[in-house]
Design a protein around this motif. Structure first.
Motif, PDB file in Angstrom:
ATOM      1  N   GLY A  14      19.094 122.135 -25.345  1.00  0.00           N
ATOM      2  CA  GLY A  14      18.338 121.350 -24.369  1.00  0.00           C
ATOM      3  C   GLY A  14      16.851 121.317 -24.699  1.00  0.00           C
ATOM      4  O   GLY A  14      16.223 120.246 -24.669  1.00  0.00           O
ATOM      5  N   GLU A  33      10.384 129.889 -28.354  1.00  0.00           N
ATOM      6  CA  GLU A  33      11.769 130.371 -28.462  1.00  0.00           C
ATOM      7  C   GLU A  33      11.752 131.862 -28.782  1.00  0.00           C
ATOM      8  O   GLU A  33      11.132 132.288 -29.746  1.00  0.00           O
ATOM      9  N   ARG A 107      27.475 125.041 -33.845  1.00  0.00           N
ATOM     10  CA  ARG A 107      26.202 125.056 -33.104  1.00  0.00           C
ATOM     11  C   ARG A 107      25.008 125.227 -34.034  1.00  0.00           C
ATOM     12  O   ARG A 107      23.942 124.656 -33.808  1.00  0.00           O
ATOM     13  N   ASP A 299      21.171 124.515 -18.962  1.00  0.00           N
ATOM     14  CA  ASP A 299      21.827 125.627 -18.262  1.00  0.00           C
ATOM     15  C   ASP A 299      20.882 126.344 -17.304  1.00  0.00           C
ATOM     16  O   ASP A 299      21.341 126.952 -16.336  1.00  0.00           O
ATOM     17  N   GLY A 311      28.397 121.381 -20.816  1.00  0.00           N
ATOM     18  CA  GLY A 311      27.114 122.054 -20.551  1.00  0.00           C
ATOM     19  C   GLY A 311      26.038 121.575 -21.510  1.00  0.00           C
ATOM     20  O   GLY A 311      24.919 121.219 -21.106  1.00  0.00           O
TER      21      GLY A 311
END
Ligand SMILES: Cc1cc2nc3c(=O)[nH]c(=O)nc-3n(C[C@H](O)[C@H](O)[C@H](O)COP(=O)(O)OP(=O)(O)OC[C@H]3O[C@@H](n4cnc5c(N)ncnc54)[C@H](O)[C@@H]3O)c2cc1C
Length: 396
Positions: A14, A33, A107, A299, A311
C-alpha cells in the motif's frame, strides 16, 4: 492543483503504491520503512483485475508481466466430497471481462517492481531502516519522529499517511484507533520449486475447503515456483507475528493422518519441509481514519482476512483513490476526509465478504454438502458473476 509534501509510514504494497500514485500527480513523498531491506518472507499474493488495473496505470505492466503468472483456472476442491467440485476458467477471461489481468505473484517480486519504480522517481525518497515512533502536528506541518539506522530523526511534511500494516502504530498511537487482535486463525505458508508438485496443479489457482480449515495454492515467479497457504482455526497465542513451522506441525494441525483428506491434498501439504506460520490479526473497522493532515491506508485502516484475497487489492485501490482526491481538493484535511468517505463503504463490504467466505470455506460437513452441491450446479460463470462487484472496480 496544490502540490504537497507527504510522509508515508510503511513501504509495503500500500505505501509504495501510494508513493507512486502521489508522485505521478506531482507531490513529493518520503517513505519511511522499518525494514532494512525490502524483502518479503517467501509467499505469494493474488492480484485481481481491480488491483492490477491500478498497477498497470502506474506503468508497472511490463515489470510485473515478467514475474507474474496468469492461472489457467480456479479449481475448488471439497475435502468432504473427496475431490474437485467446481472449476472456472481464468486465462484471458479477466482481460476480456474486466480489461485487466488476474495475476499470481511472489510478494518480493511485486515489492521489487514497486521499489524500482519508486527509486527512479525523483519525487520519492525511500528511507529504509526507518521506524516511525511518534507524530506531532505543529504549525509548520506534521513532525514525524523516526529511528533511522539506530539514530533519532525528525521528518517534516504537510501530511502523513499511515500505511504501516495491521499492527499500525499510526492507527493506534496517532489516531487513537483499535489495536490489532488475533482472529483465531493461523496461516501456514510455503513455497517450492514447481517441479516438486504434481503436473496437474501447476498452472491453476486451487482452493481446498475443509472443516475449520482451507488451503490455497498457485504458481508464482513466472511459473518457476509454487506457493501454498494453509489456514486453520486454532487458539495460537504466541506473541510473535510470524515464526517457522515444520511438516510435522502442519500434519498435526490439519489432521493429515486422518483418512479424510484426499490423497492429492495430503501429498501437497506433505511436500514442504519448512513453513512460516502467521497469526491472522484484525480489528474493529468502526473508527475514523483521518484527522487533520493524517490518514491511514491499507491494512492499517481495514485489516481484511485473506478469505477474499483482497487485502493487498484494497491497499492498492486506496492508494489510487487517495492520490485522486488530492486533485482539486482545497487542502489536505479535506482531501483525506473525502478519501475516507469514498473508501469506507467498499473496504467494509470487502472485509465482510472475506468473513462470509471464511464461513463458507470452513463449513462443517452437514452444511458443506449443500455448499458443494451449489458449487457443482453453478460452477463456471456463476462463480465469476459473484466476483464482478470486486473485479470491475475502477477509480473514478
Ligand atoms: C496468508 C495471507 C494471504 C493473503 N493473500 C492475499 C491475496 O492473495 N491477495 C491480496 O490482495 N491480499 C492478500 N493478503 C493480504 C495482504 O497481504 C495485505 O492486505 C497487504 O499486504 C496489506 O498491505 P499494506 O501495505 O497495507 O500493509 P503491509 O503489507 O503489512 O505493509 C506495512 C509496512 O509497514 C512497515 N511498518 C510497520 N510499522 C512501521 C513503523 N512503525 N515504521 C515504519 N514502517 C513500518 C512494515 O515493515 C511493512 O513493510 C493476504 C494476507 C495473508 C496474511
Amino acid at each position: 492543483m496544490s502540490r504537497h509534501s507527504l510522509i508515508i509510514a510503511g513501504g509495503g504494497i500500500g505505501g509504495l503504491t501510494a508513493a507512486l500514485a502521489l508522485a505521478r500527480d506531482g507531490h513529493r513523498v518520503t517513505v519511511l520503512e522499518q525494514a532494512a531491506e525490502l524483502a518479503e518472507v517467501g509467499a505469494g499474493i493474488q492480484i485481481s483485475p481491480n488491483a492490477s488495473r491500478v498497477l498497470i496505470g502506474l506503468g508497472l505492466r511490463e515489470a510485473l508481466e515478467r514475474v507474474a503468472v496468469t492461472p489457467t483456472d480456479i479449481r475448488i476442491f471439497s475435502v468432504r466430497a473427496g475431490g474437485e467440485v467446481a472449476r472456472t476458467p481464468l486465462g484471458d477471461l479477466p482481460l476480456d471481462r474486466y480489461g485487466a489481468p488476474f495475476w499470481v505473484i511472489h510478494r518480493a517480486d511485486l515489492l521489487g517492481a514497486l521499489a524500482v519504480a519508486a527509486r527512479t522517481d525523483p519525487r520519492i525518497e525511500l528511507v529504509l531502516d526507518a521506524r516511525v515512533r511518534d507524530v506531532a502536528a505543529e504549525p509548520g506541518g506534521i513532525h514525524v519522529q523516526a529511528t533511522v539506522a539506530g539514530r533519532s530523526r525528525v521528518f517534516v511534511a504537510d501530511g502523513l499517511i499511515g500505511a504501516d500494516g495491521v499492527r499500525s502504530r499510526v492507527r493506534v498511537r496517532v489516531r487513537g484507533g483499535p489495536p490489532a487482535r488475533y482472529t483465531g486463525r493461523t496461516a501456514y505458508r510455503a513455497t517450492l520449486p514447481i517441479e516438486a508438485v504434481p503436473e496437474e496443479v501447476r498452472r491453476s489457482t486451487c482452493l481446498w475447503f475443509s472443516t475449520r480449515a482451507h488451503v490455497v495454492h498457485y504458481p508464482i515467479r513466472a511459473g518457476r515456483e509454487w506457493n501454498v497457504v494453509a489456514i486453520a482455526e486454532d487458539a495460537w497465542h504466541d506473541e510473535s507475528w510470524s515464526v517457522p513451522a515444520d511438516r510435522a506441525e502442519v500434519a498435526r494441525v490439519f489432521g493429515l493422518d486422518k483418512a479424510r483428506w484426499p490423497d492429492l491434498a495430503r501429498e501437497l501439504l506433505s511436500l514442504p519441509d519448512h513453513w512460516t506460520k502467521w497469526a491472522l490479526c484484525g480489528f474493529d473497522c468502526d473508527f475514523d481514519w483521518s484527522s487533520g493532515a493524517v490518514t491511514l491506508l491499507g491494512d492499517a485502516a481495514h485489516a481484511t482476512l485473506p478469505f477474499a484475497a483482497q487485502g493487498g487489492g484494497m491497499a492498492i485501490e486506496d492508494a489510487e483513490v487517495l492520490a485522486r482526491t488530492l486533485i482539486g481538493a482545497p487542502n489536505l484535511p479535506a482531501a483525506f476526509l473525502a478519501y475516507e468517505s469514498l473508501r469506507k463503504p467498499r473496504t467494509r463490504a470487502v472485509v465482510e465478504q472475506a468473513v462470509k467466505n471464511g464461513r463458507i470455506y470452513h463449513m462443517p460437513d452437514g452444511l458443506a454438502f449443500f455448499r458443494d452441491l451449489t458449487l457443482r450446479l453453478g460452477a463456471g460463470s456463476h462463480l465469476t458473476d459473484r466476483l464482478d462487484w470486486i473485479y470491475r472496480w475502477k477509480a473514478v
